[in-house]
Design a protein around this motif. Structure first.
Motif, short mmCIF file in Angstrom:
data_model
loop_
_atom_site.label_atom_id
_atom_site.label_comp_id
_atom_site.label_asym_id
_atom_site.label_seq_id
_atom_site.Cartn_x
_atom_site.Cartn_y
_atom_site.Cartn_z
N LYS A 32 0.81 -1.22 0.00
CA LYS A 32 0.00 0.00 0.00
C LYS A 32 0.84 1.27 0.00
CE LYS A 32 -3.90 -2.12 2.34
NZ LYS A 32 -4.19 -2.66 3.66
N ASP A 33 2.07 1.16 0.56
CA ASP A 33 2.93 2.35 0.62
C ASP A 33 3.78 2.54 -0.64
OD1 ASP A 33 1.98 2.71 3.23
OD2 ASP A 33 3.50 1.33 4.01
N GLY A 34 3.51 1.71 -1.60
CA GLY A 34 4.25 1.86 -2.85
C GLY A 34 5.63 1.21 -2.83
N VAL A 35 5.88 0.36 -1.83
CA VAL A 35 7.16 -0.36 -1.79
C VAL A 35 7.02 -1.64 -2.64
CG1 VAL A 35 8.82 -1.57 -0.34
CG2 VAL A 35 7.77 0.56 0.46
N VAL A 36 7.92 -1.77 -3.57
CA VAL A 36 7.86 -2.90 -4.52
C VAL A 36 8.87 -3.97 -4.10
CG1 VAL A 36 8.30 -3.59 -6.91
CG2 VAL A 36 7.09 -1.44 -6.42
N THR A 37 8.42 -5.20 -4.08
CA THR A 37 9.32 -6.32 -3.81
C THR A 37 9.24 -7.27 -4.99
OG1 THR A 37 8.73 -6.13 -1.48
CG2 THR A 37 9.93 -8.10 -2.12
N PHE A 38 10.39 -7.71 -5.46
CA PHE A 38 10.34 -8.75 -6.50
C PHE A 38 11.28 -9.88 -6.13
CE2 PHE A 38 14.13 -8.34 -9.29
CZ PHE A 38 14.67 -7.16 -8.78
N TYR A 39 10.99 -11.03 -6.70
CA TYR A 39 11.66 -12.27 -6.31
C TYR A 39 12.21 -12.99 -7.53
CZ TYR A 39 8.68 -11.47 -2.24
OH TYR A 39 8.05 -10.91 -1.17
N THR B 74 22.31 -5.43 -10.50
CA THR B 74 21.80 -5.07 -11.82
C THR B 74 20.33 -5.43 -11.97
OG1 THR B 74 24.01 -5.31 -12.76
CG2 THR B 74 22.17 -5.36 -14.31
N LEU B 75 19.91 -6.57 -11.44
CA LEU B 75 18.48 -6.92 -11.54
C LEU B 75 17.63 -5.88 -10.79
CD1 LEU B 75 18.58 -10.82 -11.17
CD2 LEU B 75 17.95 -9.52 -13.22
N LYS B 76 18.11 -5.48 -9.65
CA LYS B 76 17.37 -4.46 -8.89
C LYS B 76 17.30 -3.15 -9.68
CE LYS B 76 17.14 -2.11 -4.46
NZ LYS B 76 17.66 -1.98 -3.10
N ARG B 77 18.39 -2.82 -10.27
CA ARG B 77 18.44 -1.57 -11.03
C ARG B 77 17.49 -1.59 -12.21
NH1 ARG B 77 23.93 0.85 -13.47
NH2 ARG B 77 22.98 2.61 -14.57
N ILE C 279 20.09 -11.54 -19.56
CA ILE C 279 19.35 -11.56 -20.84
C ILE C 279 17.95 -12.13 -20.64
CG2 ILE C 279 20.24 -13.81 -21.65
CD1 ILE C 279 20.38 -12.64 -24.45
N ILE C 280 17.80 -13.19 -19.86
CA ILE C 280 16.49 -13.83 -19.71
C ILE C 280 15.75 -13.27 -18.49
CG2 ILE C 280 15.25 -16.01 -19.36
CD1 ILE C 280 16.65 -16.10 -22.03
N VAL C 281 16.35 -13.43 -17.30
CA VAL C 281 15.66 -12.99 -16.08
C VAL C 281 15.60 -11.46 -16.02
CG1 VAL C 281 15.54 -13.19 -13.57
CG2 VAL C 281 16.43 -15.09 -14.94
N GLY C 282 16.65 -10.81 -16.47
CA GLY C 282 16.63 -9.34 -16.52
C GLY C 282 15.52 -8.85 -17.44
N CYS D 168 25.92 -2.48 -22.09
CA CYS D 168 26.38 -2.67 -20.71
C CYS D 168 25.50 -1.85 -19.79
CB CYS D 168 27.78 -2.08 -20.53
SG CYS D 168 29.11 -3.08 -21.02
N ILE D 169 24.72 -2.51 -18.96
CA ILE D 169 23.89 -1.74 -18.03
C ILE D 169 24.79 -1.09 -16.98
CG2 ILE D 169 22.07 -1.88 -16.28
CD1 ILE D 169 20.92 -4.24 -17.89
N ASP D 170 25.72 -1.86 -16.46
CA ASP D 170 26.62 -1.36 -15.43
C ASP D 170 28.03 -1.76 -15.83
OD1 ASP D 170 28.26 -1.24 -13.03
OD2 ASP D 170 26.38 -1.05 -11.90
N GLU D 171 28.78 -0.78 -16.32
CA GLU D 171 30.07 -1.09 -16.92
C GLU D 171 31.04 -1.72 -15.90
OE1 GLU D 171 31.74 2.07 -19.24
OE2 GLU D 171 33.66 1.03 -19.37
N ARG D 172 31.02 -1.23 -14.68
CA ARG D 172 31.97 -1.77 -13.70
C ARG D 172 31.71 -3.26 -13.46
NH1 ARG D 172 31.73 1.79 -9.05
NH2 ARG D 172 29.85 0.68 -8.53
N ILE D 173 30.45 -3.61 -13.41
CA ILE D 173 30.11 -5.02 -13.19
C ILE D 173 30.53 -5.86 -14.40
CG2 ILE D 173 28.12 -6.60 -13.10
CD1 ILE D 173 26.91 -4.73 -10.99
#
Lengths: 697, 156, 279
Positions: A443-450, A463-466, A502-505, A584-589
């Motif tokens: 309800k507070d707009g906090v999103v959780t994903f699994y 990266t998945l979180k991002r 590529i798939i889960v992202g 590259c979403i995150d170049e350092r990674i």
């Protein structure tokens, strides 16, 4: 000059890991934790006739096949690997049982006193008994009959140890009536499934939770399922928390490794020195049980022409049953073996024909629209030429080739180029894995994903979180994404096969977008997003025909070495890499993957020697299984060519394995130039180089 | 046997066998789990701690050898201001991936920069040559130490 | 039940040794590996243990006309930073094991451990280094090469301990090569140390040692002596014969680190390279 990573964000697990606060399996504190140690076979093949136990003090248990409630099977694609030896021993060190008790020393004493009588059988250690065979052709191999010349060579690769810094380890306990597992792992649902089958427990009575994982590289994809079956069996009998952590020698001796291989290639040439086609046969040593060897073999075969297009092919492959520890997943999953072979073969063929190797390679380099080895299509734009040119420029390749080719230079430079199919082979994603991703909003707009993706260092949790944060366009602290817990998450599949981003992202981005589309402030909302394969993907597993992968990542490695003619030692002086990982979403990674991948591959190419004598590995710890130290590694330079992939999240493709597959051929080619002799085997260690050169004395 | 030493600036007495590995005392008796075990034979450096400010493999150190000495683990190091500089550099340069070698790497870096605030690349490599990492290919680690050295300079 | 002794000074340590057969632990870097059982468990010492690393009176490096004296509890770290220690010896130490181990380990410990792959042994043999062994009553001196009797076999009586190592002064030119499996932190596949003195075109001294090619260091004074006194051009003529002589006495084995063929071939390559560089 230090790099600047403008596209990068702070990794979510950095602070805890650096401060020593991250809790790995061995760090978990629990009351009344028992220890399990393994009782292992002392022969490589034979029948167990009798097991004589020492007198077990109170509180000490022997757990074996007899204690299994469900099936004595650890399914890794096939149903052939038992949790505990029942009657038949198939490799040295196979687990016959566990001794479980409070004091580890006492457990080890008792384990040593278990007296097993065997009827020994003759073990097989060589690749002679094929247990999986695959074949396919492309074009019209009948044309081979008209060849003016046939040129053939054979290539070999050795074992490789994942050598993750944290060894295998697992804790099982009852949480109320739920079998709960914390382990160093890659694939929580593999363990979950394995335990259900061994214990007959239903899905909701087995729970697998991921603690911090200290590296995996494929080595924790399957093996923890075996440990899970063993420990869950013990747990049902003893009903107390149990921990099993391998010491390094046990981990090296008895856990899965990269498949050794031999690859034979014949080129059929017309009278103008054009390649009519190739006949390629890949042999891999699967060890005592098939496990995933069939899939490793498939990938090796599909990748056997690497980033070249040949119109006509005969491709065969065998996986062999040997009485050794089963070989299984390791970064690259079959393709490093066949890509090593073809990269060197093309060079050797060019030299044989008196053609500049680069010219011959360029001639057959894959282009967009070309037909793949399995008669699929390379649909997406290919920037391999740009990658090649960029890497050549970074390394001053052409000048160095001229310089180092001179007799007596003792230096060499080698270049590989390569592709890696991202995700599971063929219809694996839609037919076998069937990933589903759950995302919810409170309800507070906090999103959780699994997801069931494990971050064992790659940075995928960040990266998945991002991907979700950026898709939703909400602040980072409004998104919660924790390590997998099978009681909360649906399976989004294993953390393997360069499929995570590529798939889960892609799935995470899609789920987040759907949530955004239906977003209503103040309401609880949940979406379950299933993976849907792009509709152009058609694959026939039986004939190995069609599009093997939804997308391909590409790369070029250039390695420079010098050679000491007195000691035959190789020193790596330079290493340049360019990659197309989509965007590259995150170049350092991604650079982290690139650096780690190439160094592991260089180790594979010239250092890491693992030899089994009569089924027993000679190298027993990290002082004799030699991985690179910081002093073995030159400055690593990495560049990218942006080539966004339409089906992945934010244009990203896979990067984990790509960075491994080209390292061994690049250094092997550099070594060839330095020693002025053909190389047909990795690791090209000093002993092998001496052997090569001694024929010239 | 009762053994007295200093851990992370606190006096401590443990009643253990004098041959017990310092690593086991730290992890199992004192429950400080930031120090890791990667090989148990002094090959990987994951168990690195400071003994009187000098990096030791705690897996090869019998506890008898640290009687009266000052032992620092990552739990102590992380309270220092130098740690913040080093940890920040490791974060910026990708010096840590799976994190299992990281406490050892950070202690080795800390010890290096204490004795040599502006090391050459060669000196960095020698100082970290006993700490194995299988994830980073070491480039991120070298860059991290370089950056920490530069940042330390600004704080001098 | 075994006893653990942590003496406060040398005389207490020698007292203990006069009554107990002990393992002697200084840095622990060898014994703690050999006796390691499993994570979380005590090492498996089957006899009493004497811990000497805290004996400050044996932590010294000093020089006199006999040579450089290195105390039994002096760590490699301190040896390699001492101005008194010859460069040759520092070169050998710089490639030994890992920095942490150099911070912990002692020269006396490595000698007492008599590992066939111990790099410092080659230098100690070639430099004619000797030990001082002490018991409650007396001291004796013994050349390192005589002290080491085989793989992990040494000429120490139960009541004795090594108290110092003496490296005689020298002005040798030297050729040192450790052949490890990687650039750092490696155990030798083999090692080679050649050393010589020439004066006015004449070979005044010649010393050759090989490590990890036999159960202990190979150094043969009889072969060396035959070529001392030769003019350099005469000596050059003899090189094939010298190589042949060593070829006969070097018989390495295959193990997890390398092969016998490799060890032999590289040993001979390095010998030849050294001999041809003498001027």
């Amino acid at each position: 000059m230090l790099p600047e990573y403008k596209t990068s964000v702070t990794k979510v697990d950095n602070a805890d890991k650096m401060a020593g606060k991250a809790i790995f399996t061995g760090d978990i504190q629990m009351d009344d934790l028992l220890t399990a140690v393994s009782v292992r076979s002392t022969i490589a093949k034979g029948k167990v006739l009798d097991i004589k136990l020492p007198e077990l003090p109170k509180g000490y248990y022997f757990i074996s096949a007899k204690d299994i409630v469900g099936e004595n099977i650890c399914n890794i694609i096939f149903d052939d690997w038992p949790i505990f030896v029942d009657k038949q021993v198939n490799y040295l060190g196979e687990t016959i049982g566990l001794i479980v008790g409070e004091d580890k020393g006492k457990c080890l004493d008792l384990a040593a006193q278990v007296n097993i009588t065997y009827e020994e059988e003759t073990p097989v250690f060589e690749m002679v008994n094929s247990y999986i065979y695959k074949e396919f052709t492309k074009g019209n191999p009948e044309l081979f009959k008209g060849a003016a010349e046939i040129y053939s060579e054979s290539f070999a690769t050795g074992y490789q140890e994942q050598a993750y810094l944290e060894t295998q380890g697992m804790i099982v306990y009852f949480d109320n009536d739920v079998i709960t597992v914390k382990a160093s792992m890659q694939c929580p649902f593999y363990i979950h499934k394995a335990i259900m089958r061994v214990t007959n427990y239903p899905e909701n009575k087995v729970r697998v939770i991921q603690p911090a994982v200290g590296g995996a590289f494929g080595g924790k994809e399957h093996y923890p399922s075996l440990m899970g079956g063993q420990l869950a069996t013990a747990l049902l009998k003893i009903r107390k928390p149990i921990r099993m952590i391998f010491d390094r020698p046990e981990d090296i001796a008895f856990t899965t490794k990269r498949h050794p291989s031999r690859t034979e290639i014949s080129a059929y040439l017309d009278k103008h020195k054009n390649i009519i086609g190739l006949n390629i046969h890949v042999h891999i040593d699967g060890g005592a049980y098939k496990g995933c060897s069939g899939v490793v073999l498939s990938r090796a075969l599909i990748a056997c022409t690497n980033a070249y297009t040949f119109d006509n092919l005969i491709v065969n492959g065998d996986a062999y049953c040997t009485n050794k520890v089963p070989s299984a997943a390791f970064r690259g999953f079959g393709s490093p073996q066949s890509i090593f072979a073809i990269e060197l073969f093309i060079h050797h063929l060019a030299n044989h024909l008196g053609i500049d190797p680069l010219e011959l390679r360029n001639k057959y380099m894959v282009k967009q629209g070309d037909i793949t080895s399995t008669n699929g299509i390379f649909r997406d734009p290919i920037v391999l030429k740009e990658l090649r040119d960029k890497a050549m420029k970074m390394s001053d390749y052409e000048n160095k080739v001229k310089l180092y080719s001179r007799p007596g230079s003792n230096r060499g430079i080698g270049m590989s180029w390569f592709l890696h199919g991202c995700g599971f082979t063929g219809g694996g994603e839609s037919d076998i894995i069937k990933a589903k991703l759950r995302i919810k909003k409170d309800k507070d707009g906090v999103v959780t994903f699994y997801t069931s993706q494990v971050d064992f260092g790659q940075g995928n949790r960040t990266t998945l979180k991002r991907i979700v944060v950026d898709t939703l366009g909400i602040p980072e602290d409004k998104v919660i994404y924790d390590a997998p817990d099978t009681s909360l998450t649906l399976s989004t599949g294993p953390t393997a096969a360069s499929r995570t981003i590529i798939i889960v992202g892609g799935l995470a981005a899609k789920a987040a977008q759907h949530l955004k589309d239906i977003w209503v402030d103040g309401e609880e909302q949940e979406i379950i997003e299933p993976y849907v394969a792009p509709n152009f993907i058609h694959w026939d597993e039986a004939t190995m025909q069609g599009d093997a992968y939804p997308g391909y990542a590409w790369g070029v490695n250039i390695v420079e070495v010098s050679f000491d003619p007195l000691t035959y030692q190789i020193k790596v002086d330079g290493c340049w890499s360019t990659y197309d990982v989509g965007h590259c979403i995150d170049e350092r990674i991604v650079v982290g993957q690139a650096d780690g991948g190439i160094v592991q591959a260089l180790g594979y190419g010239y250092l890491e020697n693992e030899v089994a004598i009569d089924g027993k590995f000679r190298q027993r710890n990290l002082s004799d299984y030699i991985i690179p130290t910081i002093e073995d590694v030159p400055e690593l330079e990495t560049g990218f060519v942006d080539n966004p992939f339409p089906y992945g999240a934010f244009g990203a493709k896979g990067a984990g394995e790509l960075t491994f597959v080209g390292g061994a051929p690049a250094i092997a080619l550099a070594i060839e130039m330095a020693i002025k002799h053909k190389v047909n085997k990795v690791p090209a260690n000093p002993e092998y180089i001496m052997e090569l050169l001694s024929h010239e004395d | 046997m009762k053994i007295n030493f200093v851990i992370n600036k606190h006096n401590v007495t443990v009643d253990v066998d004098p041959s017990m590995r310092l690593l086991d005392v730290i992890r199992n008796e004192l429950h400080l789990t930031g120090t890791k075990e990667g090989c148990g034979e002094g090959s990987c450096g994951a168990c690195t701690v400071l003994v009187d400010n000098i990096p030791y493999d705690s897996c090869l150190t019998p506890i008898a050898n640290v009687i009266g000495k000052e032992v620092m683990t990552i739990e102590g190091i992380r309270e220092s201001k130098e740690y913040n500089v080093i940890a920040d550099a490791f974060a910026k340069m990708g010096g840590s991936q799976c994190g299992f070698c990281t406490p050892g790497m950070i202690i080795a870096t800390y010890a290096l920069l204490q004795s040599n605030p502006h090391p050459t690349d060669e000196e960095i490599k020698v100082a970290l040559s006993g700490n194995l990492c299988r994830c980073t290919g070491y480039q991120g680690i070298i860059n991290s130490v370089r950056l920490a050295s530069q940042k330390g300079e600004k704080n001098d | 039940m075994i006893n653990h002794f942590i003496p406060k000074n040398l005389s207490e340590a020698l007292d203990i040794l006069s009554n107990h057969d002990c393992y002697i632990i200084a840095g622990g870097t060898d014994l703690m590996v050999q006796k390691h059982r499993s994570s979380g468990l005590l090492p498996t010492f089957e006899k009493d243990v004497l811990y000497i690393s805290n004996l400050e009176e044996l932590n010294f490096i000093r020089s006199d006309d006999k040579g450089v004296h290195i105390g039994a509890t002096t760590k490699y770290r301190d040896i390699s930073s001492s101005e008194l220690v010859p460069q040759l010896f520092k070169d050998v130490i710089s490639e030994l094991a890992s920095p942490n181990i150099r911070n912990m380990a002692t020269l006396a410990g490595n000698i007492g451990n008599a590992s066939p792959a111990g790099d410092t042994l080659v230098a100690l043999y070639v430099l004619d280094a000797y030990l001082v062994l002490q018991n409650k009553e007396s001291k004796r001196e013994i050349l390192v090469k005589d002290f080491i009797k085989g793989v992990r076999k040494i000429d120490r009586k139960p009541d004795e301990m090594i108290t110092e190592i003496v490296i005689p002064h020298h002005d040798l030119h030297y050729y040192w090569k450790k052949v490890g499996s990687r650039a750092a932190e490696s155990i030798s596949k083999l090692s080679f140390l050649g050393a010589y003195i020439t004066k006015e075109g004449i070979i005044k001294d010649l010393r050759i040692g090989f490590g990890s090619v036999s159960i202990t260091v190979v150094r043969n004074r009889d072969i060396e002596k035959q070529y001392i006194g030769l003019k350099i051009d005469e000596f050059s003529q003899q090189i094939p014969e010298i190589i042949r002589k060593y070829d006969e006495i070097i018989n390495p084995i295959t193990d997890q680190r390398s092969t016998k063929d490799y060890r032999k071939k590289v040993a001979m390559n390095l010998l030849k390279d050294f001999l041809t560089k003498i001027k």
